[in-house]
Design a protein around this motif. Structure first.
Motif, PDB file in Angstrom:
ATOM      1  N   ALA A  64       0.854  -1.192   0.000  1.00  0.00           N
ATOM      2  CA  ALA A  64       0.000   0.000   0.000  1.00  0.00           C
ATOM      3  C   ALA A  64       0.887   1.237   0.000  1.00  0.00           C
ATOM      4  N   GLU A  65       0.336   2.333  -0.435  1.00  0.00           N
ATOM      5  CA  GLU A  65       1.077   3.593  -0.419  1.00  0.00           C
ATOM      6  C   GLU A  65       0.803   4.306   0.907  1.00  0.00           C
ATOM      7  N   LEU A  66       1.538   3.904   1.932  1.00  0.00           N
ATOM      8  CA  LEU A  66       1.362   4.502   3.251  1.00  0.00           C
ATOM      9  C   LEU A  66       2.091   5.840   3.296  1.00  0.00           C
ATOM     10  N   LYS A  67       1.371   6.874   3.632  1.00  0.00           N
ATOM     11  CA  LYS A  67       1.990   8.192   3.732  1.00  0.00           C
ATOM     12  C   LYS A  67       2.872   8.256   4.975  1.00  0.00           C
ATOM     13  N   PRO A  68       3.974   8.996   4.917  1.00  0.00           N
ATOM     14  CA  PRO A  68       4.831   9.130   6.099  1.00  0.00           C
ATOM     15  C   PRO A  68       4.068   9.714   7.285  1.00  0.00           C
ATOM     16  N   ILE A  69       4.396   9.214   8.457  1.00  0.00           N
ATOM     17  CA  ILE A  69       3.840   9.790   9.686  1.00  0.00           C
ATOM     18  C   ILE A  69       4.559  11.116   9.937  1.00  0.00           C
ATOM     19  N   LYS A  70       3.794  12.149  10.210  1.00  0.00           N
ATOM     20  CA  LYS A  70       4.399  13.443  10.534  1.00  0.00           C
ATOM     21  C   LYS A  70       4.553  13.541  12.049  1.00  0.00           C
ATOM     22  N   PHE A  71       5.789  13.553  12.514  1.00  0.00           N
ATOM     23  CA  PHE A  71       6.069  13.608  13.946  1.00  0.00           C
ATOM     24  C   PHE A  71       6.305  15.053  14.386  1.00  0.00           C
TER      25      PHE A  71
END
Length: 245
Positions: A64-71
């Motif tokens: 899947a195209e998981l978007k980066p988690i924004k920390f």
């Protein structure tokens, strides 16, 4: 809204591992061990009957195209507690993650030994759960695995304050940021699941970091010694869930 927030408050209270929570007493050994949780109290029924329980063995991945988690982890660990169920690091308010536009606030970090989640059948010595909630009470947990390697300088600061007796807590004497406990590469697996402690609330968004972080043998042994027993729930059936990567 009040009902949702009340439910999540109870869930978080139980997650912290108070010896006697809102319902029955639970633990990891004997008659209160995980295999008995579902019968200890009616509010724990999901522990036995839930279809989307955690932890799991992460395998059979779906691309899947998981978007980066924004920390946005800006605060510090303020306190470390030994609550008999886990070692819990309390965190200052204001740190967040953003997942697909949804913002979750970091509340606490719990340490388990050995890891609760498995990856392709493999279990690691330590797993940390970074527990977050959004304004509607939805839960998101980032799981970080720790593997045998060099001494971890950030964990060392927490371990120095870690109480040896259950029910005790200690204020931090050195600064530890949550982002310094994460791997540099933040690729992750994503799956829908539950709390791994009673009441085993479902609808929890799990993001398990693919890359483990090194810790020394001495750090592993110290956590195991202080906990006095493993504090991991056994893996649960995946059922129809997809494990995304």
């Amino acid at each position: 809204m009040k009902k949702i927030m009340s439910t999540i408050a109870v869930a978080l209270t139980l997650t912290t591992g108070n010896a006697l929570a809102a319902a029955g007493q639970w633990g990891y050994t004997g008659k209160t061990a995980p295999e008995h949780w579902g019968t200890l109290d009616p509010s724990y029924a999901l522990c036995a009957s839930g279809a989307n329980q955690s932890p799991i063995d992460l395998t059979d991945f779906t691309e899947a195209e998981l978007k980066p988690i924004k920390f946005n982890y800006t605060g510090l660990v303020t306190e470390v507690a030994h609550n008999d169920h886990a070692i819990q690091a309390k965190y200052t308010a204001g740190s967040t993650i953003t997942v697909n536009g949804q913002v979750f606030a970091l509340k606490q970090i719990n340490f388990h030994a050995p890891s609760e989640n498995l990856v392709n059948g493999g279990q690691l010595p330590i797993e940390a759960h970074f527990i977050h909630t959004d304004t509607d009470g939805n839960l998101a947990i980032i799981a970080v695995m720790y593997t045998l390697g060099n001494e971890n300088t950030e964990l060392k600061k927490i371990w120095q304050q870690m109480p040896a007796e259950k029910g005790k807590k200690a204020s931090m004497t050195s600064q530890v940021r949550a982002d310094h406990l994460l791997p540099n590469n933040k690729d992750y697996y994503r799956v829908n699941g539950s709390l791994t402690t009673p009441p085993c609330t479902e609808g929890v968004l799990w993001m398990v970091m693919k890359n483990p972080v090194p810790v020394s043998e001495g750090q592993i042994k110290k956590l195991v010694k202080i906990l006095k027993h493993p504090n991991n729930r056994s893996v649960q059936p995946v059922n129809s869930r997809l494990v995304l990567q």
